[in-house]
Design a protein around this motif. Structure first.
Motif, PDB file in Angstrom:
ATOM      1  N   TYR A   1      35.013  39.549  57.788  1.00 34.78           N
ATOM      2  CA  TYR A   1      35.098  40.411  56.605  1.00 34.78           C
ATOM      3  C   TYR A   1      36.126  39.844  55.634  1.00 34.78           C
ATOM      4  N   ASP A   2      37.430  39.489  56.200  1.00 33.42           N
ATOM      5  CA  ASP A   2      38.294  39.154  55.038  1.00 33.42           C
ATOM      6  C   ASP A   2      38.078  37.887  54.259  1.00 33.42           C
ATOM      7  N   HIS A   3      37.284  36.746  54.665  1.00 31.81           N
ATOM      8  CA  HIS A   3      36.983  35.658  54.133  1.00 31.81           C
ATOM      9  C   HIS A   3      35.834  36.233  53.055  1.00 31.81           C
ATOM     10  N   LEU A   4      35.109  36.981  53.442  1.00 28.41           N
ATOM     11  CA  LEU A   4      33.596  37.588  52.605  1.00 28.41           C
ATOM     12  C   LEU A   4      34.394  38.278  51.424  1.00 28.41           C
ATOM     13  N   ASN A   5      35.339  39.245  51.642  1.00 21.88           N
ATOM     14  CA  ASN A   5      35.839  39.900  50.653  1.00 21.88           C
ATOM     15  C   ASN A   5      36.803  38.833  49.485  1.00 21.88           C
ATOM     16  N   TYR A   6      37.447  38.086  50.097  1.00 24.94           N
ATOM     17  CA  TYR A   6      38.148  37.147  49.411  1.00 24.94           C
ATOM     18  C   TYR A   6      37.218  36.181  48.432  1.00 24.94           C
ATOM     19  N   PHE A   7      36.138  35.661  49.134  1.00 27.48           N
ATOM     20  CA  PHE A   7      35.169  34.773  48.368  1.00 27.48           C
ATOM     21  C   PHE A   7      34.253  35.657  47.540  1.00 27.48           C
ATOM     22  N   LEU A   8      33.880  36.756  47.699  1.00 31.84           N
ATOM     23  CA  LEU A   8      32.930  37.723  46.989  1.00 31.84           C
ATOM     24  C   LEU A   8      33.767  38.134  45.693  1.00 31.84           C
ATOM     25  N   GLU A   9      35.094  38.365  45.733  1.00 41.22           N
ATOM     26  CA  GLU A   9      35.714  38.805  44.383  1.00 41.22           C
ATOM     27  C   GLU A   9      35.635  37.750  43.355  1.00 41.22           C
ATOM     28  N   ALA A  10      35.762  36.315  43.574  1.00 42.35           N
ATOM     29  CA  ALA A  10      35.589  35.324  42.432  1.00 42.35           C
ATOM     30  C   ALA A  10      35.551  33.840  43.147  1.00 42.35           C
ATOM     31  N   PRO A  11      34.375  33.794  43.440  1.00 42.63           N
ATOM     32  CA  PRO A  11      33.959  32.507  44.215  1.00 42.63           C
ATOM     33  C   PRO A  11      34.555  31.146  43.721  1.00 42.63           C
ATOM     34  N   LYS A  12      34.587  31.034  42.312  1.00 44.33           N
ATOM     35  CA  LYS A  12      34.942  29.742  41.832  1.00 44.33           C
ATOM     36  C   LYS A  12      36.463  29.563  41.802  1.00 44.33           C
ATOM     37  N   LYS A  13      37.113  30.781  41.600  1.00 40.99           N
ATOM     38  CA  LYS A  13      38.501  30.955  41.800  1.00 40.99           C
ATOM     39  C   LYS A  13      39.176  30.735  43.081  1.00 40.99           C
ATOM     40  N   HIS A  14      38.538  31.296  44.026  1.00 37.01           N
ATOM     41  CA  HIS A  14      38.987  31.141  45.526  1.00 37.01           C
ATOM     42  C   HIS A  14      38.423  29.796  46.054  1.00 37.01           C
ATOM     43  N   VAL A  15      37.582  29.191  45.764  1.00 37.46           N
ATOM     44  CA  VAL A  15      36.821  28.278  46.254  1.00 37.46           C
ATOM     45  C   VAL A  15      36.625  27.089  45.172  1.00 37.46           C
ATOM     46  N   PRO A  16      37.585  26.449  44.650  1.00 31.43           N
ATOM     47  CA  PRO A  16      37.336  25.285  43.401  1.00 31.43           C
ATOM     48  C   PRO A  16      36.434  24.389  44.040  1.00 31.43           C
ATOM     49  N   GLY A  17      35.461  24.245  43.255  1.00 26.80           N
ATOM     50  CA  GLY A  17      34.244  23.179  43.544  1.00 26.80           C
ATOM     51  C   GLY A  17      33.241  23.884  44.206  1.00 26.80           C
ATOM     52  N   THR A  18      32.848  25.132  44.249  1.00 30.86           N
ATOM     53  CA  THR A  18      31.981  25.802  44.791  1.00 30.86           C
ATOM     54  C   THR A  18      30.890  25.544  43.937  1.00 30.86           C
ATOM     55  N   ALA A  19      29.527  25.317  44.362  1.00 34.49           N
ATOM     56  CA  ALA A  19      28.399  25.531  43.411  1.00 34.49           C
ATOM     57  C   ALA A  19      27.887  26.844  43.002  1.00 34.49           C
ATOM     58  N   MET A  20      28.370  27.618  43.657  1.00 32.78           N
ATOM     59  CA  MET A  20      28.007  29.177  43.450  1.00 32.78           C
ATOM     60  C   MET A  20      28.741  29.571  41.965  1.00 32.78           C
ATOM     61  N   GLY A  21      27.633  29.910  41.053  1.00 26.50           N
ATOM     62  CA  GLY A  21      28.033  30.312  39.659  1.00 26.50           C
ATOM     63  C   GLY A  21      28.037  31.950  39.411  1.00 26.50           C
ATOM     64  N   PHE A  22      28.102  32.580  40.618  1.00 27.54           N
ATOM     65  CA  PHE A  22      27.971  34.019  40.377  1.00 27.54           C
ATOM     66  C   PHE A  22      29.805  34.256  39.834  1.00 27.54           C
ATOM     67  N   ALA A  23      29.913  35.121  39.216  1.00 26.82           N
ATOM     68  CA  ALA A  23      31.417  35.403  38.664  1.00 26.82           C
ATOM     69  C   ALA A  23      32.047  36.387  39.860  1.00 26.82           C
ATOM     70  N   GLY A  24      31.665  37.083  40.523  1.00 26.88           N
ATOM     71  CA  GLY A  24      32.200  37.709  41.424  1.00 26.88           C
ATOM     72  C   GLY A  24      31.716  39.210  41.418  1.00 26.88           C
ATOM     73  N   VAL A  25      32.350  40.116  42.438  1.00 24.85           N
ATOM     74  CA  VAL A  25      32.133  41.427  42.622  1.00 24.85           C
ATOM     75  C   VAL A  25      33.558  41.882  42.214  1.00 24.85           C
ATOM     76  N   LYS A  26      34.189  42.371  41.209  1.00 25.85           N
ATOM     77  CA  LYS A  26      35.408  42.701  40.798  1.00 25.85           C
ATOM     78  C   LYS A  26      35.972  44.126  41.775  1.00 25.85           C
ATOM     79  N   LYS A  27      34.899  45.329  41.624  1.00 30.85           N
ATOM     80  CA  LYS A  27      35.490  46.237  42.136  1.00 30.85           C
ATOM     81  C   LYS A  27      35.565  46.325  43.551  1.00 30.85           C
ATOM     82  N   GLU A  28      36.374  46.784  44.234  1.00 31.47           N
ATOM     83  CA  GLU A  28      36.592  46.813  45.739  1.00 31.47           C
ATOM     84  C   GLU A  28      35.547  47.381  46.364  1.00 31.47           C
ATOM     85  N   THR A  29      35.409  48.464  45.962  1.00 34.05           N
ATOM     86  CA  THR A  29      34.367  49.455  46.802  1.00 34.05           C
ATOM     87  C   THR A  29      32.977  49.096  46.636  1.00 34.05           C
TER      88      THR A  29
END
Length: 192
Positions: A134-162
């Motif tokens: 759960y922690d890794h999913l939360n971390y990654f989904l917040e900002a994929p490219k920021k938290h995992v440099p070099g990821t091919a996932m182009g999604f900006a992320g889900v900013k709202k915690e809820t």
């Protein structure tokens, strides 16, 4: 010269003269002195910890375990619609631009069979030894490219915690045997 050409050139020169005269006169009348100090001062609060690198920072101020206690998987399904352009969520579903997300919770990162992961994601997974808890999913989904440099996932992320918690609750439901929810009072896992 032709009289029409003379009139045209005269009109052009007369127009230029009038425009220059108006410009010079308006500059004299409406002259604004240059400010002593340019711009405005914007005061922003200093962040406490600074920027942590390499996947060390926590994804959110509120631990995901506490957010999941009140998360709504039905709302998460609505958030997941953003993901369906690149991911599938059904059992045995095909990989698209991104891997199938059925049973993703607690699955080793970058391990879905038949999907070619980016080098950044493989590095983040440390040879598939790190799991999508759960922690890794939360971390990654917040900002994929920021938290995992070099990821091919182009999604900006889900900013709202809820919204992120709702999405993770929905991802948890995409399993024949959903992973147990974490203890809301437990400390978040380190992101290493």
């Amino acid at each position: 010269m032709n009289s029409y050409v003379n009139m045209g050139v005269g009109a052009l020169l007369g127009t230029v003269f009038v425009l220059m005269s108006v410009s010079i006169a308006s500059e004299g009348i409406f002259h604004a002195p240059a400010p002593e100090k340019e711009g405005y001062t914007i005061v922003a609060a200093e962040s406490g910890g600074g920027e942590a690198g390499g996947g060390e920072a926590a994804a959110a101020a509120t631990p995901i375990a506490k957010l999941l206690a009140s998360a709504d998987a039905a709302k998460g399904e609505a958030v997941f619609k953003k993901c369906t352009s690149c991911h599938t969520g059904e059992s045995g579903g095909a990989n698209k631009v991104g891997p199938n997300l059925f049973d993703v919770v607690n699955r080793p990162i970058a391990s879905h069979e038949g999907f070619s992961y980016s080098a950044g994601m493989k590095d983040f997974s440390k040879g598939a030894s790190v799991h999508w808890d759960y922690d890794h999913l939360n971390y990654f989904l917040e900002a994929p490219k920021k938290h995992v440099p070099g990821t091919a996932m182009g999604f900006a992320g889900v900013k709202k915690e809820t919204e992120r918690a709702d999405l993770i609750a929905y991802l948890r439901s995409l399993s024949a045997n959903p992973a147990p929810l974490p203890d809301p009072n437990a400390a978040p896992a380190p992101m290493n």
